[in-house]
Design a protein around this motif. Structure first.
Motif, PDB file in Angstrom:
ATOM      1  N   UNK A 196      34.505  27.838  39.219  1.00 61.67           N
ATOM      2  CA  UNK A 196      34.755  28.325  40.581  1.00 61.67           C
ATOM      3  C   UNK A 196      36.050  27.727  41.126  1.00 61.67           C
ATOM      4  N   UNK A 197      36.240  26.436  40.890  1.00 58.02           N
ATOM      5  CA  UNK A 197      37.467  25.779  41.339  1.00 58.02           C
ATOM      6  C   UNK A 197      38.686  26.436  40.684  1.00 58.02           C
ATOM      7  N   UNK A 198      38.568  26.720  39.391  1.00 56.49           N
ATOM      8  CA  UNK A 198      39.681  27.332  38.659  1.00 56.49           C
ATOM      9  C   UNK A 198      39.973  28.733  39.162  1.00 56.49           C
ATOM     10  N   UNK A 199      38.926  29.450  39.576  1.00 58.79           N
ATOM     11  CA  UNK A 199      39.118  30.825  40.042  1.00 58.79           C
ATOM     12  C   UNK A 199      39.481  30.897  41.518  1.00 58.79           C
ATOM     13  N   UNK A 200      39.506  29.759  42.194  1.00 53.96           N
ATOM     14  CA  UNK A 200      39.736  29.770  43.640  1.00 53.96           C
ATOM     15  C   UNK A 200      40.943  28.937  44.051  1.00 53.96           C
TER      16      UNK A 200
ATOM     17  N   UNK B  54      38.971  37.667  43.121  1.00 51.60           N
ATOM     18  CA  UNK B  54      38.311  36.428  42.723  1.00 51.60           C
ATOM     19  C   UNK B  54      36.983  36.710  42.005  1.00 51.60           C
ATOM     20  N   UNK B  55      36.305  37.777  42.415  1.00 56.03           N
ATOM     21  CA  UNK B  55      35.012  38.120  41.806  1.00 56.03           C
ATOM     22  C   UNK B  55      35.152  38.323  40.306  1.00 56.03           C
ATOM     23  N   UNK B  56      36.168  39.062  39.903  1.00 54.55           N
ATOM     24  CA  UNK B  56      36.357  39.393  38.485  1.00 54.55           C
ATOM     25  C   UNK B  56      36.850  38.174  37.705  1.00 54.55           C
ATOM     26  N   UNK B  57      37.607  37.309  38.391  1.00 55.13           N
ATOM     27  CA  UNK B  57      38.061  36.085  37.729  1.00 55.13           C
ATOM     28  C   UNK B  57      36.876  35.159  37.480  1.00 55.13           C
ATOM     29  N   UNK B  58      36.058  34.933  38.492  1.00 55.85           N
ATOM     30  CA  UNK B  58      34.940  33.997  38.366  1.00 55.85           C
ATOM     31  C   UNK B  58      33.916  34.471  37.339  1.00 55.85           C
TER      32      UNK B  58
END
Length: 645
Positions: free
Chosen positions: A438-442, A576-580
């Motif tokens: 989550x940290x990486x995607x945010x 962000x949804x698709x990244x996470x």
């Protein structure tokens, strides 16, 4: 309303009648009467919001007259200075002449200044990594297009001797010609050197009319004199015109002005030769006192802040004096002679290689700007691409600071989660992996806000260059968008290598690809915000707010099924949804326990290939919106010019 009748019109109209001398409300100037070099303004109003809170809440708009109807003449081969106090309308009149009035202004009139025009804004915006020599070469390549034929823009290229000659005329010392422009991170050229360089870059297009907004503002007397001497050398012995605004010019600068347009509260109270101004004021018993600045005296007189009890309609007084044509310039002539006797000016011979532009667009006022057509874009694009690849490497805010921050953060996370145990039966281990992803995607995406100040500066440079017809803004956007890809690749590679080796994350190739597309979307978002936000501070707030909303909706804090019914449609909106979920699927997919983890986050049906494609398309859509915004702004500006014409 009052207006002024130009000297050219007076000669055409013949001797004035008694009735004409007593007119206090002259007729509105006829735009058809303006000859070459003539400017006719019939209306200039600003739309402003109401003054009270109630009026602002109701959306009440008011019309405010900034400039009253007038006609002025701009002689060829001379420097014309627009002078006046603050709020007198100097910049508004200059922008009307240049065809670049603000969006909240409604102006009617005709500007008859044939040929190509260029505009130098008051603020100096330059790329920090160029030196005077390399900057001139860059602009020369940009203006020359492919350098093979005049059909692509400008036909010639400058050689080294031409560049040195131009730098000599700009009075930039030899030992400073390989010094970078500089910024807050690296010291470079001084403010005066940057201003002179910017002026030299602008005249490479050889404009017939050069507009300069406060070119000597904030500069010392010597630098101001050098700039004015360069402008004097550029327009002397030619049909070129230089039109500038000035606030408080020194006597040296004042002595180099040929023609003056003096404004007071939106009225033109004097227009004509600088040498005849003293005769005009002396005729009305207001001569310049001994050892007193002439301009300071004239401004004080027409604005009545030295003698408040005296009330003179200086616009009407000037019209009458102009008709009577009484001349008495002894005071002013003596002052000019004293200055020239003590400090002789040195006017440089400004020679620019004959690069004749192909005019592809004519503004509403008759001036021509070399706005590049689609046929020229292919030749402008490589040079812009080269510029922004160089900026990516040389500008600390674009890559270097982000690279340092991403490296430090990745190393810190690597140490914090070092050799993180992969036990899918331990909820703490699952939560730790999910929190890291989550940290990486945010937060890595959130860090893109740091680029907005630099994007804002680059946007100002783009606006200046587009205004002067160097290229089309879409060409610039494509070059910037393409140059973000190498930076995203470098940053993603650093993050992936550190996290895979220190934390032990799975499938580093997929991790690298997902993070690259995530950062590409983030950069696209930052570019779009910079185009819409009026100031980079507002842009940072907006971009941070968008990222905050997207982080809350990506499915880590709350799984989609737990969203309120009226908000469930928002889950697929953030990139962000698709990244996470891609990062989660990349980490936990492959065994039964991992599938249960994915099921608990409701992302068990995720396809990395699908989400990668969505991220790619997401970035394209953001760039498409940015392109639409640019086209809308450009079309609205052209439409406003056509309406005003």
């Amino acid at each position: 309303m009052s207006s002024k009748i130009s000297s050219l019109q007076q000669r055409r109209a013949g001797p004035p009648t008694t009735a004409a001398l007593n007119i206090s409300e002259p007729p509105i100037p006829n735009p058809k009467d303006a000859g070459e070099g003539g400017i006719t303004l019939t209306k200039c109003e600003a739309t402003v919001s109401g003054t009270t809170i109630a009026q602002k809440l109701r959306g009440v708009k008011k019309k405010s007259t900034l400039l009253h109807p007038t006609q002025v003449d701009i002689p060829a081969g001379s420097i014309t200075a627009i002078l006046g106090t603050a709020e007198s309308g100097k910049s508004t009149l200059l922008k009307f002449m240049a065809g670049c009035v603000d969006n909240n202004l409604e102006c009617d009139g005709v500007v008859n200044l044939p040929g190509r025009s260029s505009y130098l804004p008051e603020e100096t915006y330059l790329h920090r990594f160029y030196t005077p020599r390399t900057y001139i070469k860059h602009y020369d390549r940009l203006l020359s297009s492919d350098g093979t034929s005049s059909s692509s823009g400008f036909s010639n290229k400058m050689n080294d001797e031409d560049i040195e000659r131009l730098l000599d005329s700009l009075r930039i010392d030899h030992d400073r010609r390989d010094t970078i422009v500089g910024d807050a991170f690296h010291r470079g050229l001084s403010l005066g050197e940057r201003r002179r360089l910017e002026l030299g870059l602008l005249v490479l297009s050889v404009p017939d009319t050069l507009f300069c907004e406060n070119p000597v503002e904030g500069l010392d007397s010597a630098t101001s004199l050098h700039i004015m001497e360069f402008l004097k050398g550029y327009c002397s012995n030619s049909s070129r015109k230089v039109i500038i605004t000035l606030n408080r010019p020194s006597l040296f600068v004042w002595n180099l002005i040929d023609n003056v347009i003096l404004l007071s509260r939106g009225h033109v109270v004097y227009e004509g030769s600088r040498g005849e101004m003293e005769a005009f004021f002396a005729h009305h018993k207001m001569p310049t006192p001994a050892r007193f600045s002439p301009l300071e005296h004239y401004l004080a007189v027409v604005n009545n802040f030295r003698r408040p009890a005296v009330s003179v309609d200086w616009e009407v007084a000037f019209r009458k004096w102009q008709q009577e044509r009484k001349k008495d310039t002894s005071e002013n002539g003596a002052l000019s002679s004293d200055i020239e006797a003590c400090f002789q000016t040195s006017i440089p011979n400004v020679v620019i290689p004959n690069m004749e532009p192909v005019y592809t667009n004519t503004t509403n006022n008759g001036t021509k700007r070399c706005l590049t057509s689609c046929n020229c874009c292919s030749h402008k694009f490589p040079e812009l691409l080269r510029r922004y690849l160089l900026q990516m490497l040389m500008n600390p805010g674009i890559l270097q600071i982000r690279l340092v921050m991403y490296t430090i953060l990745s190393l810190f996370l690597g140490a914090l989660f070092f050799n993180l145990e992969k036990d899918y039966e331990d909820r703490q281990s699952i939560d730790s992996h999910a929190a890291l992803l989550f940290y990486s995607s945010s937060f890595y995406i959130f860090m893109v806000c740091a680029t907005l100040p630099f994007l804002s500066i680059d946007l100002q440079i783009r606006n200046k260059e587009v205004l002067n017809g160097f290229y089309h803004p879409i060409t610039h956007h494509f070059a910037v968008a393409l140059c973000t890809i190498p930076a995203c690749l470098i940053l993603s590679l650093v993050i992936s290598v550190i996290q895979v080796n220190m934390v032990g994350l799975q499938n580093g190739t997929h991790l690298f690809l997902i993070l690259t597309l995530a950062l590409w979307c983030a950069d696209a978002l930052a570019i779009l915000v910079s185009l819409c936000a009026p100031h980079f501070v507002i842009g940072i707030v907006v971009c941070a707010g968008i990222c905050g909303f997207f982080m809350a909706l990506e499915g880590f804090m709350l799984v989609p099924s737990k969203f309120p019914a009226w908000l469930r449609w928002t889950y697929p909106v953030p990139f962000h949804t698709y990244v996470f979920r891609s990062l989660m699927f990349n980490e936990f997919n492959g065994d039964l326990l991992g599938s249960k983890v994915l099921l608990s986050y409701e992302i068990e049906d995720t396809s990395i290939g699908h989400d990668v494609l969505v991220l790619f398309c997401y970035g394209l859509i953001i760039h498409f919106i940015s392109t639409a915004k640019i086209l809308f702004s450009t079309t609205r500006g052209i439409g406003k010019q056509m309406k005003n014409s």
